[in-house]
Motif scaffolding. Structure first.
Motif, PDB file in Angstrom:
ATOM      1  N   THR A 103       7.018 -11.800   1.205  1.00  0.00           N
ATOM      2  CA  THR A 103       5.614 -12.197   1.130  1.00  0.00           C
ATOM      3  C   THR A 103       5.509 -13.615   0.599  1.00  0.00           C
ATOM      4  OG1 THR A 103       3.402 -11.560   0.359  1.00  0.00           O
ATOM      5  CG2 THR A 103       5.172 -11.477  -1.264  1.00  0.00           C
ATOM      6  N   ALA A 104       4.321 -14.169   0.691  1.00  0.00           N
ATOM      7  CA  ALA A 104       3.952 -15.362  -0.086  1.00  0.00           C
ATOM      8  C   ALA A 104       2.640 -14.994  -0.742  1.00  0.00           C
ATOM      9  CB  ALA A 104       3.802 -16.577   0.823  1.00  0.00           C
ATOM     10  N   ASP A 105       2.720 -14.669  -2.030  1.00  0.00           N
ATOM     11  CA  ASP A 105       1.508 -14.226  -2.720  1.00  0.00           C
ATOM     12  C   ASP A 105       1.653 -14.478  -4.215  1.00  0.00           C
ATOM     13  OD1 ASP A 105      -1.000 -12.966  -3.275  1.00  0.00           O
ATOM     14  OD2 ASP A 105      -0.678 -11.598  -1.601  1.00  0.00           O
ATOM     15  N   ARG A 106       0.704 -13.950  -5.001  1.00  0.00           N
ATOM     16  CA  ARG A 106       0.627 -14.285  -6.417  1.00  0.00           C
ATOM     17  C   ARG A 106       1.426 -13.346  -7.314  1.00  0.00           C
ATOM     18  NH1 ARG A 106      -4.209 -16.084  -4.305  1.00  0.00           N
ATOM     19  NH2 ARG A 106      -5.024 -17.982  -5.261  1.00  0.00           N
ATOM     20  N   THR A 107       1.964 -12.269  -6.793  1.00  0.00           N
ATOM     21  CA  THR A 107       2.716 -11.353  -7.646  1.00  0.00           C
ATOM     22  C   THR A 107       3.857 -10.750  -6.839  1.00  0.00           C
ATOM     23  OG1 THR A 107       2.525  -9.553  -9.258  1.00  0.00           O
ATOM     24  CG2 THR A 107       1.274  -9.313  -7.226  1.00  0.00           C
ATOM     25  N   GLY A 108       4.765 -10.075  -7.543  1.00  0.00           N
ATOM     26  CA  GLY A 108       5.995  -9.596  -6.921  1.00  0.00           C
ATOM     27  C   GLY A 108       5.781  -8.472  -5.933  1.00  0.00           C
ATOM     28  N   ILE A 109       6.793  -8.243  -5.122  1.00  0.00           N
ATOM     29  CA  ILE A 109       6.690  -7.287  -4.026  1.00  0.00           C
ATOM     30  C   ILE A 109       7.700  -6.153  -4.210  1.00  0.00           C
ATOM     31  CG2 ILE A 109       8.263  -8.496  -2.448  1.00  0.00           C
ATOM     32  CD1 ILE A 109       5.955  -8.008  -0.280  1.00  0.00           C
ATOM     33  N   GLU A 110       8.164  -5.963  -5.482  1.00  0.00           N
ATOM     34  CA  GLU A 110       9.153  -4.919  -5.749  1.00  0.00           C
ATOM     35  C   GLU A 110       8.600  -3.517  -5.477  1.00  0.00           C
ATOM     36  OE1 GLU A 110       8.530  -7.534  -7.622  1.00  0.00           O
ATOM     37  OE2 GLU A 110      10.148  -7.993  -9.016  1.00  0.00           O
ATOM     38  N   MET A 111       7.360  -3.255  -5.887  1.00  0.00           N
ATOM     39  CA  MET A 111       6.823  -1.901  -5.691  1.00  0.00           C
ATOM     40  C   MET A 111       6.712  -1.573  -4.197  1.00  0.00           C
ATOM     41  SD  MET A 111       6.773  -0.590  -8.617  1.00  0.00           S
ATOM     42  CE  MET A 111       6.384   0.983  -7.863  1.00  0.00           C
ATOM     43  N   GLU A 112       6.433  -2.594  -3.390  1.00  0.00           N
ATOM     44  CA  GLU A 112       6.359  -2.377  -1.945  1.00  0.00           C
ATOM     45  C   GLU A 112       7.729  -1.964  -1.397  1.00  0.00           C
ATOM     46  OE1 GLU A 112       4.633  -4.582  -3.555  1.00  0.00           O
ATOM     47  OE2 GLU A 112       2.599  -4.242  -2.818  1.00  0.00           O
ATOM     48  N   ALA A 113       8.775  -2.636  -1.850  1.00  0.00           N
ATOM     49  CA  ALA A 113      10.116  -2.300  -1.373  1.00  0.00           C
ATOM     50  C   ALA A 113      10.509  -0.886  -1.806  1.00  0.00           C
ATOM     51  CB  ALA A 113      11.129  -3.327  -1.895  1.00  0.00           C
ATOM     52  N   LEU A 114      10.214  -0.548  -3.074  1.00  0.00           N
ATOM     53  CA  LEU A 114      10.551   0.791  -3.574  1.00  0.00           C
ATOM     54  C   LEU A 114       9.762   1.876  -2.837  1.00  0.00           C
ATOM     55  CD1 LEU A 114      10.658   0.103  -7.423  1.00  0.00           C
ATOM     56  CD2 LEU A 114      12.589   0.887  -6.031  1.00  0.00           C
ATOM     57  N   THR A 115       8.500   1.591  -2.539  1.00  0.00           N
ATOM     58  CA  THR A 115       7.683   2.576  -1.826  1.00  0.00           C
ATOM     59  C   THR A 115       8.215   2.778  -0.403  1.00  0.00           C
ATOM     60  OG1 THR A 115       5.763   1.985  -3.160  1.00  0.00           O
ATOM     61  CG2 THR A 115       5.330   3.118  -1.081  1.00  0.00           C
ATOM     62  N   GLY A 116       8.592   1.687   0.245  1.00  0.00           N
ATOM     63  CA  GLY A 116       9.166   1.804   1.589  1.00  0.00           C
ATOM     64  C   GLY A 116      10.435   2.638   1.586  1.00  0.00           C
ATOM     65  N   ALA A 117      11.311   2.386   0.603  1.00  0.00           N
ATOM     66  CA  ALA A 117      12.564   3.145   0.537  1.00  0.00           C
ATOM     67  C   ALA A 117      12.302   4.619   0.254  1.00  0.00           C
ATOM     68  CB  ALA A 117      13.479   2.545  -0.544  1.00  0.00           C
ATOM     69  N   SER A 118      11.372   4.905  -0.649  1.00  0.00           N
ATOM     70  CA  SER A 118      11.070   6.298  -0.992  1.00  0.00           C
ATOM     71  C   SER A 118      10.492   7.062   0.201  1.00  0.00           C
ATOM     72  CB  SER A 118      10.039   6.353  -2.142  1.00  0.00           C
ATOM     73  OG  SER A 118      10.632   5.943  -3.351  1.00  0.00           O
ATOM     74  N   VAL A 119       9.577   6.447   0.914  1.00  0.00           N
ATOM     75  CA  VAL A 119       8.933   7.166   2.022  1.00  0.00           C
ATOM     76  C   VAL A 119       9.874   7.275   3.227  1.00  0.00           C
ATOM     77  CG1 VAL A 119       6.978   7.194   3.616  1.00  0.00           C
ATOM     78  CG2 VAL A 119       6.613   6.655   1.200  1.00  0.00           C
ATOM     79  N   ALA A 120      10.727   6.286   3.443  1.00  0.00           N
ATOM     80  CA  ALA A 120      11.762   6.446   4.470  1.00  0.00           C
ATOM     81  C   ALA A 120      12.642   7.642   4.119  1.00  0.00           C
ATOM     82  CB  ALA A 120      12.593   5.173   4.585  1.00  0.00           C
ATOM     83  N   ALA A 121      13.000   7.760   2.855  1.00  0.00           N
ATOM     84  CA  ALA A 121      13.841   8.877   2.418  1.00  0.00           C
ATOM     85  C   ALA A 121      13.117  10.213   2.577  1.00  0.00           C
ATOM     86  CB  ALA A 121      14.268   8.661   0.964  1.00  0.00           C
ATOM     87  N   LEU A 122      11.847  10.266   2.166  1.00  0.00           N
ATOM     88  CA  LEU A 122      11.072  11.503   2.325  1.00  0.00           C
ATOM     89  C   LEU A 122      11.000  11.910   3.801  1.00  0.00           C
ATOM     90  CD1 LEU A 122       8.055  10.744  -0.058  1.00  0.00           C
ATOM     91  CD2 LEU A 122       9.715  12.593  -0.366  1.00  0.00           C
TER      92      LEU A 122
END
Lengths: 157, 157, 157, 157, 157, 157
Positions: free
Chosen positions: F102-121
């Protein structure tokens, strides 16, 4: 009285289906995505830049069926018990067919049409880099069964 | 390199647009809902059982534009700065035109197509009690501007 | 035992309704949007800049009813079988009334209140260009029926 | 015949459950969030910068249960009749347990797993300012009951 | 020309904000939940059956701010950079105040009002088992800053 | 002062990021789905009853990244400019890696973790018919770059 979707002032409303019986129902909707010979060839050869085009469109269609009441303002939220999405490449494009099944108080035609439309939109998204003129045609109900109005099969256009 | 939508294993991905500049962009998509003479007459006379059909379809189209990234799996979430939905009854049905505007890093064509499709679906929902054979045709991009690929206008089919 | 919404540690939970019977239920909620004489005159004359204000608010209310379990954290997702939204301009503003019907295991009051609130919010959005001081008041349940606690009608405030 | 999740071409579909009986079902899923001793101490002392961490995680888990069919592509939308989320701080992190109840035509295991995963993700979000290495482990079904396959209890790993 | 929210036929549209500058903006909205003395006493003593009422309402308000464009049909999706929700029990009920911050092309008043409304709805949901007559009043903008129209503070009603 | 995520009363809030600069950021999260030898063999041979398991999980992960602010209560809605999901079958299960840009004002770690979790689910959902004991482990951030806190790489556990 004769116009159940209108309140007494003539305004739109979500008609009450509480008294209708729960019955098994199915609906099949179709759509066709038309594209250039080049795009179709790449798709048939599995060489589209976004290669999983058919898989993406299939899943998008299944998921969109579940979102119908969020998209169509007066649609009732109903149970979705089964969804099949078929995508068949032909000579001028890809034919899409979506069959939806439920046991609920009202028909599931809008769910089938929504699934077919969103599968088609997603297919367009997957090929638009190689054909920006691709279009969708003939989004329609092919068949329905169940409910008070019973069986319906579309005459060919 | 040549296929930005594929990762190294050939799988679908959301291509990185971080490095693309923010530019003003527009897209206009169209669709047509075909219906029986009776349905069209009731609609033109404002006597459809679900009378607000055009108003419902217009709002459904505007709202669907905002839901595009939730419907089209690989679509980027982008800013939506303006939406116009026009619905024009004609001799064989209703013509729908949706214009969407943004200033962002990628095109807004899928948003326009989604708006046109969902406006059409909602119109079908409003008339299906009087015409269960109504269908949608010719969902397509009519015009786009902005971005690296510049201006595009559809040749009439 | 006495506090079914709490787990043994006192924390919030969604209480189990599996054993409750499916019964027909209705709820009617109301709200009022207060606005300036000028805004009300434009609205009554159909000359508001965003002219479809009542139609937009009505549809927003119907759609919000369907989104209640997504907005109210501990609300159960339940069937929504019918929704009526009435908007009546009066001398000091617009009176909103939302009636919701279901056949399910728990009450539908939160759905009615959510519909009334979002119809009111959407009305504010439509008039805020001509009256930025408009406000919402008296969002309440007017009537409910069905379920173990039976009939309830609000005494006037 | 033997592979109900595949259509005749071998493609994914949402298998039809219309003919399955509605039965009471439960599922319990667990997950564990591992974190530094410092983060755990702050959490246990109620001194985490985002103090309501357990309350936020609990609500996020309850709400996520309701979103399962929107997250897991082939999951059926089913009724959610009750949800309990327990969060127990231990010596190495926080143990999460989510129990979900329904009466519907298919199992509710994916709902329980989704609730546990999102509660865990939300806990990570609340502590990441003090421990950016925190992680989630052992997201699993601990128990289920109801449905054709009957009772299942996990053997300890 | 003078009515930017209308297209040339007088229909609602999402007005184009592409040309407006990105500026820092804030809005504060308030609402009040009125309830019985008994409910308020239980709430103040932390003995409500659904004990986490204030925590649930606070989170529901924060999350609803993010859902504003999905609830209010013509609202632009805009960035949400900060949200504070305060809930203060008083002598007749609970006062809610929601402050929202952004840097974007249009105002954030609807986001603040939506947050206050949904926090109030969620509070009603938490206390309705002990007071089914609780209601919401005075949902309004208290303050805004930023944008072309500048600062605004509400005169007390 | 020192605890930006708390308001003055110690309650959770969405901290204001208006003043933070827009910078390019990436985050990579991983997860592992453990399953029986039989399930893994069927998966590797492409003979799983729900054959498109990896394709379904990949798309579910991409789409979940976009839903992060709807799942994680205090997460800011931020731009998502690119998403890659890799799924690698190994000797004990499937390794998932999700990279988000991204290019934004805050980090994108939660997005990556959510993607990994839902792919796993979603992977669990695809194999649960052949292995109901499959589980998810080690959901974690492997790498991040950009923003004030700069580069971070996880030490192997």
């Amino acid at each position: 009285g004769a116009l159940p979707h209108l309140d007494e002032s003539g305004h739109a409303r979500m008609v009450d289906i509480t008294a209708k019986p729960v019955t098994a129902r199915t609906a099949t909707a179709g759509a066709r995505v038309r594209m250039s010979a080049e795009a179709l060839e790449l798709l048939s050869a599995g060489e589209l830049p976004k290669g999983d085009a058919l898989a993406v469109a299939r899943l998008a269609g299944i998921q969109a069926v579940k979102k119908t009441p969020d998209l169509v303002p007066l649609a009732h939220p109903i149970a979705v018990h089964g969804v099949d999405v078929a995508l068949v490449p032909g000579t001028q494009g890809v034919d899409i067919s979506v069959t939806v099944r439920t046991a609920d108080r009202t028909g599931i035609e809008m769910e089938a049409l929504t699934g077919a439309s969103v599968a088609a939109l997603s297919l367009i998204d997957m090929i638009k880099a190689v054909d920006r003129s691709a279009w969708i045609e003939y989004v329609r109900i092919d068949h329905k069964s169940g409910g008070r109005s019973g069986e319906y099969s579309r005459d060919r256009r």
